[in-house]
Every structure is written in structure tokens, then in C-alpha cells.
Design an enzyme around this catalytic site. Sequence first.
Site, PDB file in Angstrom:
ATOM      1  N   HIS A  42     -21.505  22.735 -23.395  1.00 17.44           N
ATOM      2  CA  HIS A  42     -21.802  21.331 -23.063  1.00 17.44           C
ATOM      3  C   HIS A  42     -20.789  20.805 -22.048  1.00 17.44           C
ATOM      4  CE1 HIS A  42     -23.906  20.808 -27.085  1.00 17.44           C
ATOM      5  NE2 HIS A  42     -23.069  21.785 -27.389  1.00 17.44           N
ATOM      6  N   THR A  44     -18.919  16.850 -21.411  1.00 14.46           N
ATOM      7  CA  THR A  44     -18.716  15.674 -22.272  1.00 14.46           C
ATOM      8  C   THR A  44     -19.212  14.375 -21.656  1.00 14.46           C
ATOM      9  OG1 THR A  44     -16.526  15.299 -21.349  1.00 14.46           O
ATOM     10  CG2 THR A  44     -16.655  16.661 -23.334  1.00 14.46           C
ATOM     11  N   GLU A 106     -17.421  22.009 -25.932  1.00 14.63           N
ATOM     12  CA  GLU A 106     -17.541  20.867 -25.017  1.00 14.63           C
ATOM     13  C   GLU A 106     -16.490  21.024 -23.913  1.00 14.63           C
ATOM     14  OE1 GLU A 106     -19.522  18.224 -24.803  1.00 14.63           O
ATOM     15  OE2 GLU A 106     -20.469  17.986 -26.779  1.00 14.63           O
ATOM     16  N   HIS A 153     -26.652  23.563 -23.432  1.00 14.40           N
ATOM     17  CA  HIS A 153     -27.319  22.589 -24.296  1.00 14.40           C
ATOM     18  C   HIS A 153     -28.733  22.290 -23.772  1.00 14.40           C
ATOM     19  CE1 HIS A 153     -26.821  18.590 -26.730  1.00 14.40           C
ATOM     20  NE2 HIS A 153     -27.669  19.411 -27.280  1.00 14.40           N
ATOM     21  N   ASP A 163     -26.931  19.011 -19.737  1.00  8.45           N
ATOM     22  CA  ASP A 163     -25.643  19.718 -19.723  1.00  8.45           C
ATOM     23  C   ASP A 163     -25.795  21.186 -20.109  1.00  8.45           C
ATOM     24  OD1 ASP A 163     -26.192  18.740 -22.395  1.00  8.45           O
ATOM     25  OD2 ASP A 163     -24.124  19.188 -22.930  1.00  8.45           O
TER      26      ASP A 163
HETATM   27 ZN   LIG Z   1     -24.453  18.656 -24.913  1.00  8.85          ZN
END
Ligand SMILES: [Zn+2]
Length: 271
Positions: A42, A44, A106, A153, A163
Amino acid sequence: MKKIALALLVALLSACTTTVPQIDRSLTARGQSPRVKFIIIHYTVSDLPRSIKILTEQEVSSHYLLTDTARPSFYALVDESRQANHAGVSNWKTYTQLNVSSIGIEIVNPGFTESPQGRIWYPFPQAQIDQLIPLLKDIVARYNISPENILGHNEIAPQRKQDPGPLFPWRQLADAGLIVWPDANRVAAQRVVYEQMLPDAVWFQQKLAKHGYATPQTGVFDEATRNVLIAFQMKYRNTRFDGMPDAETAALLEVLTTPAPVAPAGAVAIK
Ligand SMILES: [Zn+2]
């Protein structure tokens, strides 16, 4: 009063006689596998202080947070043995709710901003990727994670997520042996074929589903199908990710979903 005293006595006695379960751990089942089967990447959208605040104080969380400091490093926010809340409603092949079976990473990155010239995406500093790849290798080795199970993601939730975006350097992960990359020669050969005749929506939807994406099988290039194509293009052909079907996208899909033909034993290459 007497009744209450008696009830208290019974309660106390039963507490004292709680038995410890007898567990024999000398046998081990053959049919088992690590809980962790996926790694989900991911960005952020927030800076580091805000990312920390959100990921430690709210319901959303991830196992690791990669900083964007001059010398990037990781925070381990959730133990790998426990579930983090990073994937949300998600699908890959037959798997759903991937929080259960994944490790979430992340990366501090602003994502994108809208400008009069269009959407501007933010690149990932090489120093971040240089930290990320060794962690990925470590996790992959410990849980024996398949290359096709290292995902963005947006790949497990293509209808609502972008993302890690088109500038995440998936190619570097392929070069590090972490994910599969379509063979350029096979793609070039297939592309010539599909430039003669582009496959239809049914073909694209079936191939996208075979690759792993939750894809509607409607037979038309609807918005949901385009969203899946965008996720695929962002990963494998990030110079254009408009969600429109084209010969190169078809060639990439065909190569990724069809194993390379193996030369029969004893075959001799004709020069
Ligand atoms: Zn995500």
C-alpha cells in the site's frame, strides 16, 4: 443469607478445582500451511507523522510501515502472527477477506494530486525500495509465499483502490526474483497476433479472472472491467493505464496466464 453464603462457597470451590486441559503435542498433522499466504503493498497518502497516528490510533492498521525519511526504515506495528486491518473487502482467486491471510506493508507516499494537467503520481524513492526488497525476501522465505501472491492493494480491490499506484516499481521486484514478469519476447510475438485482431470482452474478462482478479463476466467492457484492467496495466505496463483493451495488454495477459511452452525432450533447436 444462608443461601448466598452457600452459593459463594460453591463458586469458590469450583474455581479451585478448574482442571488444566491435558494436551499431547507429540503428533503433527500433515495437512497444514502458514497462515500468511499473501503480501499486500500500500501507500499511505499521508506524511509520516499522520501515517503513524492513523495506523496506531485508528482501526486501520498494517504489519509494517516504511518511512520516507532520508534513511527509510520500518515500524513493525502489528505482530505477523496477528491480523492487521489493511485490505478491507478484497479478493484474489478463491481467497476473500485477505486481512486473514496476508501481511500488509504501508509505504509513506502521498499517492497522487490532481492538477490542471491531470493526475500527478509521486515516485517511490529508491532508498525505500532498497529497504522493501530485503523485507519482502525475508517474509517470502519464512512463509514460502508464491510470487503471484505479492500484490498491490488495487489488485485485490480494483473497484475502490489505486495504491500502490503506477509508479510503484514492480519491475524491480521481478528483477529481485519476487514476482513473475512476462517474458518480453513472448509478449512481442503475441502482440503481433493481437494487433491483427483484438480479443473481445469475454476473452479479457476470462483472462483477468484466470490471472486472479475479481472480474465481472458480463461480456462487455463495463466500468468494473476497466477498473480491473487499470490495476493490471498499472503493474505491468505503467506507461498507459487507461483501462482500455489493446494488443499489448492482451499479449501481457496471455503470456502471464499461459505457461511457456516446454520443448519436448530430445528436441534440437533449429538455427
Ligand atoms: Zn491500501
